[in-house]
Design an enzyme around this catalytic site. Sequence first.
Site, PDB file in Angstrom:
ATOM      1  N   ASP A 168      56.586  21.104  10.408  1.00 26.81           N
ATOM      2  CA  ASP A 168      56.769  19.664  10.519  1.00 26.81           C
ATOM      3  C   ASP A 168      58.123  19.400  11.192  1.00 26.81           C
ATOM      4  OD1 ASP A 168      56.510  16.842   9.916  1.00 26.81           O
ATOM      5  OD2 ASP A 168      57.903  17.193   8.253  1.00 26.81           O
ATOM      6  N   ASP A 194      60.064  15.793  11.321  1.00 25.83           N
ATOM      7  CA  ASP A 194      60.956  14.870  10.625  1.00 25.83           C
ATOM      8  C   ASP A 194      61.288  15.367   9.228  1.00 25.83           C
ATOM      9  OD1 ASP A 194      60.696  13.358  12.853  1.00 25.83           O
ATOM     10  OD2 ASP A 194      59.537  11.750  11.951  1.00 25.83           O
TER      11      ASP A 194
END
Length: 406
Positions: A187, A189
């Site tokens: 991922d 963010d």
Amino acid sequence: MKQRTLLITLTGPDRPGVTSRLFSVLSGFPVTVADVEQVVIRGRLTLGVLVAYAGGKPKGTGETIGGLWTAIEQVAADLDMDLELTTGTASKETRRRGRLHISVLGNPLTPAAMAGITGRIAASGANIDRIERLSAYPVTCIEMAVSGADPKTLRAELAIEASHQQVDVAVQRTGILRRAKRMVVMDVDSTLIQGEVIELLARHAGNLDEVARVTEAAMRGELDFAESLIRRVALLEGLPEEVFEKVAKEVVLTPGARTLVRTLKRLDYKFAIVSGGFTQITDTLVADLGIDYSAANTLEVVDGRLTGKVVGEIVDRPGKARALERFAAQAGIAVTQTVAVGDGANDLDMLEVAGLGIAFNAKPVVRAKADTALNVPYLDSILYLLGISRDEVEAADAEDGLTGPR
């Protein structure tokens, strides 16, 4: 005739030639090497050698086992080392259930934490076969090889103790699959980077507080991600597209990100990112870090301004899992050979699909469902879960003349 064993344990100052000296002496006797272990801590060596021999007096050398003892004692005396000799009966090692690797990470790692963790292991009826340190800083990581444990039960027990001791504990099965990991899918963010890109954009639009509230609810799993994204993106309507260049400069990598990526690439891993954020920012990360595969949403821009809409299919929770499977297929890698890393509820499907799912500084719902969790602020700590030590990373960096940021 039943074989006997002799366990030779030498302890003392480390110096060149100790191991070769001992084996040179052993070579004059009719013994075979059954096992060897050696460890050096702060210049002090512990060397254990298990040899097997036929019961009674061996023939063909004119030496008795008593003579072997005398010769070993002389080696210890010459090297000024402590010696322990233990005899036993050789037996075939039985295959124990539940062979596991347990990684303990702390900053600092206290004796109380180790006492609690090892106590839980002992209470489960498992045995610690080997312990080694993988890192001394910026976090301490100790890895233990454990046998005789039920993985699910022990993982639950250690999770309780880890929370109490404020350390991270990862439990993984030992075996070929652990060594066969070939791709990391991450991922973006609050994982690869600090903070949320959409909040950086929202600050420029003057809607930060409202966007942040929706983001937090989505990451906790309280809102459908696609619905929350549409609501947040709508608040960006009217921003000039020049904002992407400004935000790209505001993005801050998580400490250890560069070390993690370059180390994995050096080991021929594939590295991918999958984001509920936006290609206008992730494309910059791809170019900067040399990332192999990437998937993210794209903000619509018309006449130089954001429309408040997303172009194409939204990369949501199921979409992240599909992206991982797509990346693995493109690289010719089995899904079981992938590692997924994330922090929010929209990462859960991806973490479940991967061979190893890691919750990194994640929300409680993610920590509870992932294979393992890391709560330290250093992204390169993931390397320790793959069995890669800090010394190995720094040695490789030194060979390449690298002294840059983590």
